[in-house]
Design an enzyme around this catalytic site. Sequence first.
Site, PDB file in Angstrom:
ATOM      1  N   TYR A  67      -6.323  15.791  -9.092  1.00  0.00           N
ATOM      2  CA  TYR A  67      -5.481  14.636  -9.856  1.00  0.00           C
ATOM      3  C   TYR A  67      -4.492  15.168 -10.920  1.00  0.00           C
ATOM      4  CZ  TYR A  67      -4.839  11.410 -13.954  1.00  0.00           C
ATOM      5  OH  TYR A  67      -4.138  10.814 -14.578  1.00  0.00           O
ATOM      6  N   LYS A  91      -0.407  14.657 -10.443  1.00  0.00           N
ATOM      7  CA  LYS A  91       0.721  14.220 -11.530  1.00  0.00           C
ATOM      8  C   LYS A  91       1.751  15.312 -12.077  1.00  0.00           C
ATOM      9  CE  LYS A  91      -1.336  10.069 -12.334  1.00  0.00           C
ATOM     10  NZ  LYS A  91      -0.610   9.167 -12.019  1.00  0.00           N
ATOM     11  N   ASP A 114       0.810  -1.130   0.063  1.00  0.00           N
ATOM     12  CA  ASP A 114      -0.055  -0.053  -0.044  1.00  0.00           C
ATOM     13  C   ASP A 114       1.076   1.248  -0.030  1.00  0.00           C
ATOM     14  OD1 ASP A 114      -1.444   2.176   0.443  1.00  0.00           O
ATOM     15  OD2 ASP A 114      -2.573   1.010   2.109  1.00  0.00           O
ATOM     16  N   SER A 124       0.671  11.482 -16.422  1.00  0.00           N
ATOM     17  CA  SER A 124      -0.770  11.732 -17.273  1.00  0.00           C
ATOM     18  C   SER A 124      -0.268  12.992 -18.013  1.00  0.00           C
ATOM     19  CB  SER A 124      -1.733  12.003 -16.401  1.00  0.00           C
ATOM     20  OG  SER A 124      -2.878  12.225 -17.130  1.00  0.00           O
TER      21      SER A 124
END
Length: 288
Positions: free
Chosen positions: A156, A160, A64, A143
Amino acid sequence: MAVRVVVITGCSSGIGLATAARLAKDDSKKYKVYATMRDTSRKEQLVKTVGDALGKTLFIRELDVTRDESVEAFFSELYDEEGRVDVLVNNAGISFSYPLEGVSLDVHRQIMETNFFGALRTIHKVVPDMKKRRSGRIVNITSVGGVIAFPFTDSYCASKFALEGLSESLVAVLKQFDVHISTLPLGLIKTPMAESKGSNLEKNEDLVDEESLKLMQRAIASKQWQTVFVDNIQAVEQTAEVIVSVIEDPNPKLRYTNSEGTREVLSIKLNDVNGESTVAHQMKYFDT
Protein backbone atom coordinates in the site's frame (compact mmCIF):
# COMPACT_ATOMS: atom_id res chain seq x y z
CA MET A 1 -17.13 31.08 -16.64
CA ALA A 2 -17.38 27.88 -18.68
CA VAL A 3 -18.55 24.74 -16.94
CA ARG A 4 -15.60 22.57 -15.92
CA VAL A 5 -15.68 18.90 -16.90
CA VAL A 6 -14.55 16.80 -13.94
CA VAL A 7 -13.69 13.09 -13.87
CA ILE A 8 -13.51 11.34 -10.49
CA THR A 9 -12.54 7.69 -10.05
CA GLY A 10 -13.81 5.40 -7.29
CA CYS A 11 -17.19 7.02 -6.66
CA SER A 12 -19.25 4.10 -5.33
CA SER A 13 -18.54 5.15 -1.74
CA GLY A 14 -16.36 7.24 0.53
CA ILE A 15 -14.27 10.14 -0.68
CA GLY A 16 -15.13 9.75 -4.35
CA LEU A 17 -18.86 9.70 -3.69
CA ALA A 18 -18.73 12.69 -1.33
CA THR A 19 -16.57 14.75 -3.69
CA ALA A 20 -18.70 13.97 -6.75
CA ALA A 21 -21.86 14.93 -4.86
CA ARG A 22 -20.31 18.13 -3.49
CA LEU A 23 -19.24 19.33 -6.94
CA ALA A 24 -22.45 18.26 -8.68
CA LYS A 25 -24.59 20.09 -6.12
CA ASP A 26 -22.52 23.29 -6.25
CA ASP A 27 -24.93 26.22 -6.19
CA SER A 28 -23.28 27.96 -9.14
CA LYS A 29 -23.47 24.77 -11.26
CA LYS A 30 -19.96 25.35 -12.56
CA TYR A 31 -19.04 21.66 -12.68
CA LYS A 32 -20.15 18.79 -14.90
CA VAL A 33 -19.11 15.70 -13.00
CA TYR A 34 -18.43 12.25 -14.43
CA ALA A 35 -18.50 10.00 -11.38
CA THR A 36 -16.93 6.68 -12.28
CA MET A 37 -16.84 3.30 -10.61
CA ARG A 38 -15.75 -0.21 -11.51
CA ASP A 39 -19.18 -1.70 -10.79
CA THR A 40 -22.12 0.56 -11.61
CA SER A 41 -24.50 -1.75 -9.75
CA ARG A 42 -23.06 -0.06 -6.64
CA LYS A 43 -24.35 3.37 -7.67
CA GLU A 44 -27.44 3.46 -5.43
CA GLN A 45 -25.90 5.50 -2.63
CA LEU A 46 -24.51 8.09 -5.04
CA VAL A 47 -27.84 8.33 -6.86
CA LYS A 48 -29.61 8.88 -3.55
CA THR A 49 -27.08 11.47 -2.41
CA VAL A 50 -27.08 13.64 -5.55
CA GLY A 51 -30.85 13.61 -6.09
CA ASP A 52 -31.97 15.97 -8.84
CA ALA A 53 -28.38 16.59 -9.94
CA LEU A 54 -28.30 13.18 -11.62
CA GLY A 55 -28.36 13.58 -15.38
CA LYS A 56 -27.87 17.35 -15.08
CA THR A 57 -24.56 18.08 -13.38
CA LEU A 58 -23.62 14.49 -12.51
CA PHE A 59 -23.27 11.46 -14.77
CA ILE A 60 -22.35 7.96 -13.62
CA ARG A 61 -20.04 5.92 -15.84
CA GLU A 62 -18.31 2.55 -15.61
CA LEU A 63 -14.53 2.71 -15.34
CA ASP A 64 -12.18 0.02 -14.08
CA VAL A 65 -8.82 1.76 -13.73
CA THR A 66 -6.98 -1.59 -13.62
CA ARG A 67 -8.00 -2.50 -17.18
CA ASP A 68 -6.48 -0.77 -20.22
CA GLU A 69 -9.54 -1.46 -22.36
CA SER A 70 -11.93 0.04 -19.79
CA VAL A 71 -9.86 3.22 -19.51
CA GLU A 72 -9.57 3.50 -23.29
CA ALA A 73 -13.32 3.02 -23.82
CA PHE A 74 -14.31 5.50 -21.12
CA PHE A 75 -12.07 8.34 -22.25
CA SER A 76 -12.76 7.76 -25.93
CA GLU A 77 -16.47 8.14 -25.28
CA LEU A 78 -15.98 11.09 -22.95
CA TYR A 79 -13.84 13.05 -25.41
CA ASP A 80 -16.43 12.39 -28.12
CA GLU A 81 -19.11 13.85 -25.82
CA GLU A 82 -17.28 16.69 -24.10
CA GLY A 83 -14.13 17.31 -26.12
CA ARG A 84 -12.03 17.81 -22.99
CA VAL A 85 -11.36 17.00 -19.33
CA ASP A 86 -10.71 20.04 -17.15
CA VAL A 87 -10.17 18.27 -13.83
CA LEU A 88 -9.14 14.69 -13.07
CA VAL A 89 -9.37 13.39 -9.50
CA ASN A 90 -7.65 10.03 -9.03
CA ASN A 91 -9.36 8.61 -5.97
CA ALA A 92 -9.83 4.87 -6.69
CA GLY A 93 -7.71 2.85 -4.31
CA ILE A 94 -7.24 -0.16 -2.05
CA SER A 95 -6.18 0.11 1.58
CA PHE A 96 -4.36 -2.91 2.95
CA SER A 97 -2.33 -4.01 5.97
CA TYR A 98 -0.83 -7.43 6.67
CA PRO A 99 2.64 -9.02 6.96
CA LEU A 100 4.23 -9.01 3.51
CA GLU A 101 4.79 -12.76 3.25
CA GLY A 102 1.18 -13.51 4.20
CA VAL A 103 -0.25 -12.49 0.84
CA SER A 104 0.54 -13.68 -2.67
CA LEU A 105 2.46 -11.67 -5.23
CA ASP A 106 -0.81 -11.38 -7.15
CA VAL A 107 -2.33 -9.44 -4.26
CA HIS A 108 0.69 -7.13 -4.11
CA ARG A 109 0.30 -6.59 -7.87
CA GLN A 110 -3.42 -5.88 -7.47
CA ILE A 111 -2.70 -3.14 -4.94
CA MET A 112 -0.12 -1.56 -7.23
CA GLU A 113 -2.37 -1.93 -10.29
CA THR A 114 -5.18 -0.03 -8.57
CA ASN A 115 -3.35 2.58 -6.52
CA PHE A 116 -0.52 3.45 -8.91
CA PHE A 117 -1.07 2.11 -12.43
CA GLY A 118 -4.78 2.97 -12.20
CA ALA A 119 -3.91 6.63 -11.71
CA LEU A 120 -1.14 6.46 -14.30
CA ARG A 121 -3.59 5.10 -16.89
CA THR A 122 -6.00 8.00 -16.45
CA ILE A 123 -3.25 10.62 -16.37
CA HIS A 124 -1.83 9.11 -19.56
CA LYS A 125 -5.19 9.71 -21.29
CA VAL A 126 -5.77 13.32 -20.22
CA VAL A 127 -2.30 14.87 -20.30
CA PRO A 128 -1.88 15.21 -24.09
CA ASP A 129 -5.06 17.24 -24.52
CA MET A 130 -4.45 19.28 -21.37
CA LYS A 131 -0.99 20.21 -22.66
CA LYS A 132 -2.42 21.06 -26.07
CA ARG A 133 -5.09 23.31 -24.53
CA ARG A 134 -2.65 24.64 -21.89
CA SER A 135 -5.22 24.07 -19.20
CA GLY A 136 -6.06 21.38 -16.68
CA ARG A 137 -5.90 20.16 -13.10
CA ILE A 138 -4.94 16.68 -11.87
CA VAL A 139 -5.48 15.81 -8.20
CA ASN A 140 -4.04 12.52 -6.94
CA ILE A 141 -5.42 11.24 -3.66
CA THR A 142 -2.41 9.64 -2.03
CA SER A 143 -1.83 9.02 1.68
CA VAL A 144 0.32 10.07 4.58
CA GLY A 145 1.63 6.54 3.97
CA GLY A 146 2.85 7.75 0.58
CA VAL A 147 5.31 10.12 2.24
CA ILE A 148 6.20 8.34 5.48
CA ALA A 149 5.47 4.62 5.64
CA PHE A 150 4.10 2.69 8.60
CA PRO A 151 4.49 -0.98 9.53
CA PHE A 152 2.67 -3.84 7.79
CA THR A 153 1.36 -1.72 4.90
CA ASP A 154 4.23 -2.51 2.55
CA SER A 155 2.61 -2.61 -0.89
CA TYR A 156 0.00 0.00 0.00
CA CYS A 157 2.70 2.47 1.00
CA ALA A 158 4.83 1.51 -2.00
CA SER A 159 1.93 2.25 -4.35
CA LYS A 160 1.27 5.63 -2.75
CA PHE A 161 4.99 6.49 -2.70
CA ALA A 162 4.99 5.72 -6.42
CA LEU A 163 2.04 8.03 -7.04
CA GLU A 164 3.70 10.81 -5.04
CA GLY A 165 6.88 10.30 -7.08
CA LEU A 166 5.01 10.33 -10.37
CA SER A 167 3.29 13.57 -9.42
CA GLU A 168 6.51 15.20 -8.24
CA SER A 169 8.27 14.25 -11.47
CA LEU A 170 5.45 15.65 -13.61
CA VAL A 171 4.80 18.90 -11.74
CA ALA A 172 7.53 21.06 -13.30
CA VAL A 173 7.00 19.69 -16.80
CA LEU A 174 3.25 20.22 -16.73
CA LYS A 175 3.66 23.77 -15.38
CA GLN A 176 5.34 24.65 -18.68
CA PHE A 177 1.93 24.00 -20.27
CA ASP A 178 -0.16 25.68 -17.53
CA VAL A 179 -1.34 22.25 -16.36
CA HIS A 180 -1.19 21.60 -12.63
CA ILE A 181 -0.81 18.34 -10.74
CA SER A 182 -1.27 18.05 -6.98
CA THR A 183 -1.26 15.33 -4.36
CA LEU A 184 -3.38 15.07 -1.25
CA PRO A 185 -1.62 12.73 1.24
CA LEU A 186 -4.54 12.02 3.52
CA GLY A 187 -4.59 10.66 7.02
CA LEU A 188 -7.26 8.23 8.18
CA ILE A 189 -10.72 9.02 6.76
CA LYS A 190 -13.93 7.48 8.04
CA THR A 191 -14.81 5.53 4.90
CA PRO A 192 -15.76 1.94 4.06
CA MET A 193 -12.24 1.43 2.65
CA ALA A 194 -10.65 2.48 5.93
CA GLU A 195 -12.92 0.17 7.86
CA SER A 196 -12.34 -2.84 5.59
CA LYS A 197 -8.55 -2.41 5.10
CA GLY A 198 -8.54 -4.74 2.14
CA SER A 199 -10.50 -7.42 3.97
CA ASN A 200 -11.63 -8.83 0.61
CA LEU A 201 -8.03 -9.60 -0.40
CA GLU A 202 -6.80 -13.12 0.21
CA LYS A 203 -4.45 -13.60 3.17
CA ASN A 204 -2.66 -16.75 4.35
CA GLU A 205 -1.97 -16.75 8.07
CA ASP A 206 -0.11 -20.08 7.76
CA LEU A 207 2.70 -18.30 5.91
CA VAL A 208 3.29 -15.79 8.71
CA ASP A 209 5.20 -16.48 11.91
CA GLU A 210 3.35 -15.95 15.17
CA GLU A 211 5.69 -13.19 16.32
CA SER A 212 4.97 -11.08 13.23
CA LEU A 213 1.21 -11.44 13.71
CA LYS A 214 1.59 -10.32 17.31
CA LEU A 215 3.74 -7.38 16.24
CA MET A 216 1.07 -6.31 13.76
CA GLN A 217 -1.59 -6.28 16.46
CA ARG A 218 0.81 -4.46 18.76
CA ALA A 219 1.41 -1.77 16.14
CA ILE A 220 -2.31 -1.24 15.54
CA ALA A 221 -2.94 -1.03 19.30
CA SER A 222 -0.01 1.33 19.91
CA LYS A 223 -0.25 4.89 21.17
CA GLN A 224 1.58 5.92 18.00
CA TRP A 225 -1.18 4.48 15.78
CA GLN A 226 -3.78 6.20 17.95
CA THR A 227 -1.96 9.54 17.79
CA VAL A 228 -1.19 9.50 14.06
CA PHE A 229 -4.41 8.01 12.74
CA VAL A 230 -7.31 7.57 15.14
CA ASP A 231 -6.98 10.93 16.89
CA ASN A 232 -6.91 12.70 13.52
CA ILE A 233 -9.62 10.76 11.72
CA GLN A 234 -11.62 13.01 9.43
CA ALA A 235 -15.21 12.83 8.20
CA VAL A 236 -15.52 12.12 4.50
CA GLU A 237 -17.47 15.35 3.94
CA GLN A 238 -14.57 17.36 5.38
CA THR A 239 -12.20 15.64 3.01
CA ALA A 240 -14.46 16.43 0.05
CA GLU A 241 -14.30 20.11 0.99
CA VAL A 242 -10.50 19.93 1.05
CA ILE A 243 -10.48 18.40 -2.45
CA VAL A 244 -12.79 21.13 -3.74
CA SER A 245 -10.46 23.78 -2.26
CA VAL A 246 -7.53 22.13 -4.08
CA ILE A 247 -9.43 22.18 -7.38
CA GLU A 248 -10.34 25.83 -6.91
CA ASP A 249 -6.98 27.10 -5.60
CA PRO A 250 -5.85 29.89 -7.97
CA ASN A 251 -2.22 29.19 -7.01
CA PRO A 252 -1.94 25.38 -7.23
CA LYS A 253 0.62 23.67 -5.02
CA LEU A 254 2.19 20.25 -5.41
CA ARG A 255 1.10 18.88 -2.05
CA TYR A 256 -1.86 19.65 0.21
CA THR A 257 -2.66 18.26 3.65
CA ASN A 258 -6.04 17.74 5.25
CA SER A 259 -5.28 18.19 8.96
CA GLU A 260 -2.74 19.49 11.45
CA GLY A 261 -2.04 15.92 12.52
CA THR A 262 -1.17 14.96 8.96
CA ARG A 263 1.13 17.97 8.61
CA GLU A 264 3.01 17.01 11.78
CA VAL A 265 3.61 13.45 10.56
CA LEU A 266 4.68 14.53 7.08
CA SER A 267 7.12 17.07 8.52
CA ILE A 268 9.08 14.21 10.11
CA LYS A 269 9.92 12.73 6.71
CA LEU A 270 10.19 15.94 4.73
CA ASN A 271 12.73 17.38 7.21
CA ASP A 272 14.63 14.11 7.74
CA VAL A 273 17.72 14.00 5.52
CA ASN A 274 19.47 10.94 6.95
CA GLY A 275 16.38 8.95 7.93
CA GLU A 276 17.04 8.79 11.68
CA SER A 277 13.80 10.52 12.62
CA THR A 278 11.85 8.31 10.22
CA VAL A 279 13.18 5.12 11.81
CA ALA A 280 12.51 6.51 15.29
CA HIS A 281 8.94 7.25 14.23
CA GLN A 282 8.51 3.68 12.94
CA MET A 283 9.83 2.13 16.14
CA LYS A 284 7.21 3.94 18.21
CA TYR A 285 4.55 1.64 16.75
CA PHE A 286 6.05 -1.11 18.89
CA ASP A 287 6.39 0.83 22.14
CA THR A 288 4.51 -0.73 25.00
